[in-house]
Design an enzyme around this catalytic site. Structure first.
Site, short mmCIF file in Angstrom:
data_model
loop_
_atom_site.label_atom_id
_atom_site.label_comp_id
_atom_site.label_asym_id
_atom_site.label_seq_id
_atom_site.Cartn_x
_atom_site.Cartn_y
_atom_site.Cartn_z
N HIS A 5 20.01 83.57 21.81
CA HIS A 5 21.26 82.78 23.54
C HIS A 5 19.99 82.42 24.33
CE1 HIS A 5 21.71 86.59 24.47
NE2 HIS A 5 21.34 86.61 25.21
N ALA A 6 20.43 81.48 24.88
CA ALA A 6 19.76 80.71 26.04
C ALA A 6 20.78 79.82 26.94
CB ALA A 6 18.87 79.82 25.41
#
Length: 307
Positions: A72-73
């Site tokens: 994720h980011a």
């Protein structure tokens, strides 16, 4: 939240799903999903996505459960979350030998300025995929349409707000009040913890013991007023404590006053308690007042500002 969507399904598009993915490594599948999201969403760069995801992967574990990875980011250019999914029957190597090959990969991209939504999504995913057999079920779905139908029929809703239970650490190192001080010293050394809850033989919470408590126990308060500590240059007070460590009980060193928070209250309450009490760790209790978990300031801040 940035919009009215309350179901995970709302953020997943059929065109962002790869079933029976051929990728063999975590890096390969992250790159593949990044290209997919960039191709289907104008203004996104696959290279930028990969860079941000890998930067977080270096700090936070991507594999959050056996068989499940959530790279994720947070991206400043997003105004709503984006999700891509890859499944593999054989499993993908994320270099996590303790959890084994990954069968479901969910790439989660969220707006950079909405940490609450980001953590809400992660919490919802972790809760849903904790159901026995769920990961294998998704991994064996034949195509993107089947995946969409599966999630549309599930109860994978996103909570309106996070509660303390959603951000606490459940696995906690504890000591008993009747344990020896030597036992506590060994646990501090092995685990790297700076504070531990103290329980009685029935599992009830009795207090906490910290490294600062050990120092305070070793150096009486009057010593702190002395300017000249020359007589103690060889750490004599600590030597005396160590000599009696097997005869001293944790109950003699622990504090019975500490700051706690209920697992059911909004998680934002944690920030207030850390600021008001100037502490590094909170004890989390359930409705019966028993130990439910802990929240450490360094981990809470990391999740809030970076994860």
């Amino acid at each position: 939240m940035t919009d009215n969507a309350t179901h995970f399904y709302s953020y997943l598009a059929e065109g962002n799903i790869i079933c029976r993915c051929k990728a063999r490594t975590g890096a390969e599948v992250i790159s593949e999903l990044a290209r997919l999201l960039a191709r289907n969403n104008a203004g996104l760069s696959a290279e930028s996505i990969v860079s941000e995801v890998l930067a977080r992967e270096a700090v936070f574990p991507t594999v959050i459960a056996p068989g499940l990875a959530v790279p994720h980011a947070r991206l400043a250019e997003l105004d709503k979350p984006l999700v891509a999914l890859a499944s593999s029957r054989d499993g993908i190597d994320f270099q996590a030998p303790e959890t084994g090959p990954v069968k479901v990969v969910l790439m989660l991209l969220t707006p950079g300025d909405d940490p609450g939504l980001h953590l809400q999504l992660l919490s919802a995913l972790a809760k849903d995929f904790s159901t026995p057999g769920e990961i294998d079920k998704v991994a064996n779905l034949p195509d993107a349409g089947a995946v969409m139908a599966h999630f549309n029929g599930s109860d994978l809703t996103i909570p309106d707000y996070l509660r303390v239970r959603d951000v606490m650490t459940r696995k906690v190192t504890t000591v008993l009040e009747q344990d020896t001080l030597q036992r506590a010293i060994e646990l501090f050394a092995v685990t790297g913890e700076s504070e531990m809850p103290v329980l009685d033989d029935d599992g009830d919470l009795r207090g906490v013991v910290s490294l600062l408590d050990l120092l305070k126990f070793s150096m009486p308060e009057h010593v702190l007023w002395l300017e000249d500590l020359t007589p103690m240059y060889r750490f004599q007070p600590f030597s005396e404590v160590l000599k009696g460590a097997n005869d001293t009980k944790v109950a003699d060193v622990m504090r019975t006053e500490f700051t706690s928070v209920s697992e059911s209250v909004p998680a934002v309450q944690i920030a207030k308690l850390f600021l008001v009490n100037q502490i590094g760790q909170l004890i989390v209790v359930d409705s019966a007042g028993r130990l439910a978990g802990i929240v450490q300031l360094r981990k809470f801040a990391a999740r809030l500002f970076w994860e």
